[in-house]
Each structure stands twice: as structure tokens, then as C-alpha cells.
Design a protein around this motif. Structure first.
Motif, mmCIF file in Angstrom:
data_model
loop_
_atom_site.group_PDB
_atom_site.id
_atom_site.type_symbol
_atom_site.label_atom_id
_atom_site.label_comp_id
_atom_site.label_asym_id
_atom_site.label_seq_id
_atom_site.Cartn_x
_atom_site.Cartn_y
_atom_site.Cartn_z
ATOM 1 N N ALA A 1 0.836 -1.203 0.000
ATOM 2 C CA ALA A 1 0.000 0.000 0.000
ATOM 3 C C ALA A 1 0.872 1.254 0.000
ATOM 4 O O ALA A 1 0.562 2.240 -0.684
ATOM 5 C CB ALA A 1 -0.926 -0.004 1.217
ATOM 6 N N ALA A 2 1.986 1.233 0.753
ATOM 7 C CA ALA A 2 2.906 2.367 0.749
ATOM 8 C C ALA A 2 3.490 2.591 -0.637
ATOM 9 O O ALA A 2 3.682 3.740 -1.072
ATOM 10 C CB ALA A 2 4.020 2.138 1.768
ATOM 11 N N ALA A 3 3.757 1.500 -1.352
ATOM 12 C CA ALA A 3 4.287 1.619 -2.712
ATOM 13 C C ALA A 3 3.272 2.280 -3.643
ATOM 14 O O ALA A 3 3.646 3.026 -4.556
ATOM 15 C CB ALA A 3 4.679 0.242 -3.242
ATOM 16 N N ARG A 4 1.978 2.015 -3.426
ATOM 17 C CA ARG A 4 0.944 2.696 -4.204
ATOM 18 C C ARG A 4 1.029 4.200 -3.993
ATOM 19 O O ARG A 4 0.898 4.991 -4.931
ATOM 20 C CB ARG A 4 -0.446 2.199 -3.805
ATOM 21 N N GLY A 5 1.244 4.598 -2.740
ATOM 22 C CA GLY A 5 1.381 6.022 -2.439
ATOM 23 C C GLY A 5 2.610 6.624 -3.087
ATOM 24 O O GLY A 5 2.579 7.762 -3.578
ATOM 25 N N PRO B 1 -1.188 3.853 5.031
ATOM 26 C CA PRO B 1 0.133 3.549 4.465
ATOM 27 C C PRO B 1 0.327 4.136 3.071
ATOM 28 O O PRO B 1 1.467 4.385 2.662
ATOM 29 C CB PRO B 1 0.170 2.020 4.435
ATOM 30 N N ILE B 2 -0.780 4.363 2.349
ATOM 31 C CA ILE B 2 -0.662 5.021 1.048
ATOM 32 C C ILE B 2 -0.115 6.437 1.246
ATOM 33 O O ILE B 2 0.804 6.869 0.542
ATOM 34 C CB ILE B 2 -2.024 5.043 0.327
ATOM 35 N N ASP B 3 -0.661 7.146 2.232
ATOM 36 C CA ASP B 3 -0.162 8.488 2.547
ATOM 37 C C ASP B 3 1.290 8.449 2.995
ATOM 38 O O ASP B 3 2.071 9.362 2.707
ATOM 39 C CB ASP B 3 -1.007 9.122 3.646
ATOM 40 N N LEU B 4 1.660 7.390 3.707
ATOM 41 C CA LEU B 4 3.024 7.282 4.224
ATOM 42 C C LEU B 4 4.029 7.119 3.085
ATOM 43 O O LEU B 4 5.075 7.783 3.052
ATOM 44 C CB LEU B 4 3.116 6.116 5.198
#
Length: 331
Positions: free
Chosen positions: A44-48, A268-271
């Protein structure tokens, strides 16, 4: 257009994979180094990160990490990135100190280095992005358990690894506020190494060792899901409440079954988005990471660094039966 690359952590594979891409000359290459591949939180972080790259327009995201949560695996990945002379490395560390020599080599080569989520010792990075305030997280994880134990009770911690920077800090902060929760007794702390099967076994062992256990607190998105499944399989729904930090998409079933009354997490997207924006600003726009510095994070606003060159992105948000359906399809 940004390119999404999953790179494997072994020296041979990482070296071969990293050597092959041909990037446009004006591309800014930002490596998002995670604790391990295959973990939903980091995906999800990678999506962000990809969202930030698309917004910036000239950024290539290299999403990479080891296949297990070890410092040795991350060091191999970092060394391969240094050889490719990427513009920036943003790392969620498996060990506070072990990565420092490799990251210092990266900085000596002119590569911007930041840590995010799980920090690196100050000498190994220019700044650190905390997903939230460490004291707020520490208080939150015990409060989530205590809110459902008005008369007190036994709780146990299922953490990631013994060297995980962020989990260790959150547990320390939790211990500082235990006096605010009379009657709550922490009976054990165990480690699942952010592996689903080991986390499951550790949770099962806690319930066997402490038959009066009331709650398992897992400040890790892998551990909380495994612990919830262990509670269901042990037939202890309604007796043992699983809480901590998790993803709505992965914890919706636990909320529905009653294995978890509530849990918390930041987005986690925002992160991943914020870490990418910060790495870009430091590597491309001449902003210096220094106490008091205010660094733009795109749609996430501005990060202000403290005396340790650290900043907090946002407060944790609590998920329960009242709102889980709203978020479970997002991350």
C-alpha cells in the motif's frame, strides 16, 4: 510515466535486476526499501509512492526489499542501489544500527537517504518520517486493549522482531503510560518476526501459557492478522481480544468475527506518498534536513523536523465495526 519495479533481495538476483533497467536521463530514481516484500502494508505504501511519482512527473520508483525481515537482506539491497547510483533511498529499517554503514556509504556517494516508518540511527540518514507521534502510538495500542477491559486484565504483546525500531519505540512509549491504565497487566512480549506462520504460533502459545489472557496487542500488520486467526481457531472469540495496528482490508474479517473489537493504523498510502515527496525535495530542490526545517509533502502538507531531524505525518485512526466497511476496500 513512473515505473513500478519489485526487486528481489539476494545479491545475485538484486545485482542482475538492478543492472538491467535503462532510465531516461532526466528521471529521478527514488528507491523505496521496505522491511520485506509481500507485506500488504508496504505494498500500500508503494501505491502512495507511485501516486507521488505521477504527480511529480519525472520520478522512477524502485520498490524493493529483502524476502524476509533481516538487516542482512536490506544491506544487500542497499549496496545494489548504491552501485546503481540512485538519487534517493527511503528505507523502513529492520535494524536501527546495522544499516548505518551501508547508508553512510550511500550518502558519501551523494545519494539522499531518509528513513520512514521504522527508523535508522541519525548518523545513517538525513531525516526520519514517523507515521505518527511515537507517544501517541504507544498510548493508543494499550488504550485499545484497556477500553474493553474496564475491570483490568491480562494483556500480551506480539511484536515484529527484537530489533524493529518502530515497534520497540512504541512499546517503550506504551510502558511509560501504563500507570494511566490501572488493573492492566502485561504478562509477556513475544516476537513473530513479521512472519504469518510464526506470529500465529506465538499467539497460540500465549493463549496456552496464559489461560486467563484477555487481549493480545500486535503493533504490526502481519502479527495482528495472525493473532486474530489464532483466536478464532482456538475458540476464544469473546475471551481474547486482538488489537494493535493493522490494515482495514486485512482486519475486516477479524472485526466481523469478533476476534478484534478495534484496531488502529495511519494510511500507508499516505506514508509512501509522503516519504517519496520528502526524498524528492531533499535530493532535487536543495532543502536541507535540519532541526526546525519545514519540508513540503504535497497533498499531505508540510513536515516540521524536531531536534533529531524527525517529524510525524499524522495521528493514528481507530477502526471498528462502525467504520470498517468504509475503509476495507481502500487499503
Amino acid at each position: 510515466m513512473s515505473v513500478f519495479k519489485k526487486l528481489i533481495a539476494s545479491v545475485a538476483v538484486a545485482g542482475a535486476t538492478l543492472a538491467s533497467p535503462v532510465f531516461a536521463q532526466d528521471d529521478v530514481r527514488i528507491a523505496l526499501v521496505v522491511k520485506a516484500l509481500g507485506i500488504g502494508f508496504f505494498e500500500a505504501a508503494a501505491r502512495g509512492a507511485e501516486e507521488a511519482a505521477a504527480e511529480l512527473g519525472n520520478v522512477e520508483i524502485i520498490y524493493t526489499g529483502p524476502t524476509d525481515t533481516t538487516a542482512e537482506g536490506q544491506i544487500e539491497v542497499i549496496n545494489a542501489l548504491i552501485a546503481q547510483n540512485v538519487d534517493a533511498i527511503a528505507v523502513s529499517a529492520n535494524d536501527t544500527d546495522a544499516l548505518v554503514p551501508a547508508l553512510k556509504r550511500a550518502m558519501d556517494r551523494g545519494i539522499t537517504v531518509i528513513s520512514w516508518d521504522s527508523g535508522v540511527a541519525p548518523e545513517g540518514r538525513q531525516m526520519h518520517l514517523n507515521p505518527s507521534s511515537n507517544p501517541l502510538i504507544g498510548n493508543m495500542i494499550i488504550k485499545l486493549a484497556a477500553d474493553h477491559l474496564p475491570d483490568g486484565g491480562q494483556v500480551a504483546l506480539l511484536s515484529a522482531t527484537t530489533t524493529s525500531t518502530n515497534q520497540n519505540i512504541w512499546i517503550e512509549e506504551m510502558n511509560k503510560v501504563m500507570g494511566n491504565y490501572p488493573g492492566i497487566e502485561v504478562v509477556a512480549t513475544v516476537y513473530g518476526d513479521d512472519l504469518a506462520d510464526k506470529s500465529y504460533r506465538e499467539a497460540t502459545g500465549l493463549m496456552q501459557s496464559y489461560p486467563d489472557l484477555d487481549a493480545i496487542i500486535a503493533p504490526t500488520s502481519v502479527g495482528i492478522v495472525a493473532a486474530a486467526q489464532a483466536v478464532v481457531d482456538a475458540g476464544k472469540v469473546g475471551q481474547v481480544n486482538v488489537t494493535g495496528l493493522g490494515l482495514p482490508s486485512e482486519m475486516a474479517g477479524a472485526i466481523e468475527s469478533g476476534a478484534s473489537q478495534s484496531f488502529a493504523i495511519w494510511n500507508p498510502i499516505d506514508l509512501g506518498y509522503s516519504a517519496t515527496m520528502l526524498a524528492y525535495e531533499l535530493s532535487q530542490n536543495g532543502i536541507e534536513a535540519a532541526p526546525g526545517a519545514e519540508i513540503p509533502m504535497g497533498r499531505m502538507g508540510t513536515l516540521t523536523l524536531d531536534d533529531n531531524n524527525e517529524g510525524a505525518m499524522a495521528d493514528p485512526f481507530v477502526y471498528d465495526a462502525s467504520n470498517i466497511d468504509e475503509f476495507k476496500s481502500i487499503f
